[in-house]
Design a protein around this motif. Structure first.
Motif, PDB file in Angstrom:
ATOM      1  N   VAL A   1      91.552 -18.370 -41.698  1.00  0.00           N
ATOM      2  CA  VAL A   1      90.331 -17.938 -42.636  1.00  0.00           C
ATOM      3  C   VAL A   1      89.815 -17.649 -41.332  1.00  0.00           C
ATOM      4  O   VAL A   1      89.880 -18.811 -40.108  1.00  0.00           O
ATOM      5  CB  VAL A   1      89.737 -18.380 -43.623  1.00  0.00           C
ATOM      6  N   LEU A   2      89.527 -15.960 -40.905  1.00  0.00           N
ATOM      7  CA  LEU A   2      88.253 -15.999 -39.666  1.00  0.00           C
ATOM      8  C   LEU A   2      87.817 -16.711 -39.365  1.00  0.00           C
ATOM      9  O   LEU A   2      86.004 -17.473 -39.913  1.00  0.00           O
ATOM     10  CB  LEU A   2      88.054 -14.332 -39.909  1.00  0.00           C
ATOM     11  N   ASP A   3      86.814 -17.858 -38.252  1.00  0.00           N
ATOM     12  CA  ASP A   3      85.771 -18.030 -37.871  1.00  0.00           C
ATOM     13  C   ASP A   3      85.185 -17.633 -36.897  1.00  0.00           C
ATOM     14  O   ASP A   3      85.218 -17.509 -35.816  1.00  0.00           O
ATOM     15  CB  ASP A   3      86.402 -19.489 -37.355  1.00  0.00           C
ATOM     16  N   PRO A   4      84.123 -17.147 -37.617  1.00  0.00           N
ATOM     17  CA  PRO A   4      83.276 -16.295 -36.890  1.00  0.00           C
ATOM     18  C   PRO A   4      82.350 -16.785 -35.506  1.00  0.00           C
ATOM     19  O   PRO A   4      81.976 -16.385 -34.750  1.00  0.00           O
ATOM     20  CB  PRO A   4      82.303 -15.616 -38.043  1.00  0.00           C
ATOM     21  N   GLN A   5      82.008 -17.794 -35.982  1.00  0.00           N
ATOM     22  CA  GLN A   5      81.350 -19.474 -35.188  1.00  0.00           C
ATOM     23  C   GLN A   5      81.968 -19.387 -33.921  1.00  0.00           C
ATOM     24  O   GLN A   5      81.872 -19.698 -33.344  1.00  0.00           O
ATOM     25  CB  GLN A   5      81.257 -20.645 -35.815  1.00  0.00           C
ATOM     26  N   GLY A   6      83.586 -20.033 -34.243  1.00  0.00           N
ATOM     27  CA  GLY A   6      84.197 -20.263 -33.002  1.00  0.00           C
ATOM     28  C   GLY A   6      84.846 -19.456 -32.663  1.00  0.00           C
ATOM     29  O   GLY A   6      84.981 -19.638 -31.399  1.00  0.00           O
ATOM     30  N   ASN A   7      84.880 -18.137 -32.721  1.00  0.00           N
ATOM     31  CA  ASN A   7      85.061 -17.059 -31.844  1.00  0.00           C
ATOM     32  C   ASN A   7      84.221 -16.085 -31.245  1.00  0.00           C
ATOM     33  O   ASN A   7      84.005 -16.134 -29.968  1.00  0.00           O
ATOM     34  CB  ASN A   7      85.465 -15.459 -33.247  1.00  0.00           C
TER      35      ASN A   7
END
Lengths: 84, 227
Positions: A14-20
């Protein structure tokens, strides 16, 4: 009693937009060695005396409430502490 | 037809939902508090938007264990229409009444504006007043509307025509532009956009009204003779 530390993170798939966003910020600060950032949640639980297996209880709590298995992974550490 | 608007601590679209049913749709409606034990007197269940339990832990995660949710599950099992909007959708996902989960919006922003939706399936009890492929404008207001499910679930959603509404211009990163889905049986709909905010000529948009009219039409066909 037991002190339990629960870590919940988004699943690898699952893509983590915050982490990115944080990774990009770190890159812009020239921390170019950062390859990945995953942001998650950390919870501390104090669990009192119980007849049940503590690991079983913690696992059940994680599955049912603390993490959403559709998008999140969890792990935990259980430490038995003496009551003062 | 008599609707229940379920009110959780932190719900904030309950009044809009109530108004839409009572004043614009012209059907009976009551607020029902989250610890209610019985929904048997209602024909349709509405889970409104908001921030139930402050969105603590995850959106909908705590509301899903509220007393009334056992009754909501029961109503769904009985085939009654259950509609969850925004936070209501998130609660339905957490409760397992619908498959998948919500992630933070792709761009991390809370988005509050009207968006264009496409009616992908107009053969559900929530969409039969729309034309297939009709483009409607409905407002969204959410920070976590980025729908996710695994590939197998997505294949099932597509095969069973469970995707009812899609975004024309994906605002939040949602998988396959998904804005609203029904369960396999077709009586539980979750959607991020707010149809209850688009029911009044006076406020400039009535595109959401047909959704509620669809529910009433299906109910009448099933329950009223000579309808």
């Amino acid at each position: 009693m037991y002190r339990v530390k629960v870590y919940v993170t988004l699943r690898e798939s699952v893509l983590d937009p915050q982490g990115n966003a944080v990774k990009n910020a770190l890159h812009s600060m020239n921390f170019n060695e950062v390859e990945d950032v995953r942001i998650g949640k950390y919870m501390e639980l104090a669990i009192g005396k119980t007849d049940r297996n503590v690991e079983e209880i913690v696992d059940e709590m994680c599955k049912k409430l603390l993490a959403n298995p559709v998008i999140e992974d969890y792990r935990y550490e259980i430490e038995e502490v003496a009551v003062k | 037809m008599k609707f229940a608007v379920i009110v959780f601590p932190g719900s904030n679209c309950d009044v809009d939902m109530y108004h839409a049913i009572k004043d614009e749709l012209g059907e009976e409606v009551e607020y029902v508090w989250h610890d209610a034990q019985d929904l048997s007197g209602f024909d349709g269940i509405l889970l409104p938007g908001g921030f139930s339990y402050g969105d603590y832990l995850r959106s909908g995660a705590i509301a899903r264990f509220a007393n009334v949710m056992k009754e909501v599950v029961k109503a769904a099992d009985e085939g009654k229409p259950v509609l969850g909007v925004c936070n209501g959708f998130q609660i339905l996902l957490e409760a397992g009444l619908l498959p998948g989960a919500m992630r933070r919006n792709e761009k991390l922003k809370f988005i509050c504006r009207p968006v264009k939706l496409k009616v992908e399936n107009n053969e559900t009890m929530f969409s039969n007043k729309y034309d297939k492929g009709e483009i409607i404008t409905i407002p969204i207001a959410h920070g976590e509307g980025n729908y996710y499910c695994d590939e197998k679930t997505l294949e099932e959603l597509i095969a069973n025509k469970q995707i009812v509404f899609t975004y024309q211009d994906n605002p939040n990163g949602s998988l396959n532009n998904i804005a609203g889905i029904v369960n396999k049986r077709g009586n539980v709909l979750g959607m991020m956009p707010h149809p209850e905010r688009a029911v009044s000529e006076l406020l400039g948009n009535t595109d959401g009204l047909k959704l509620f009219q669809s529910i009433v039409r299906s109910w009448r066909e099933a329950h009223v003779t000579n309808s």
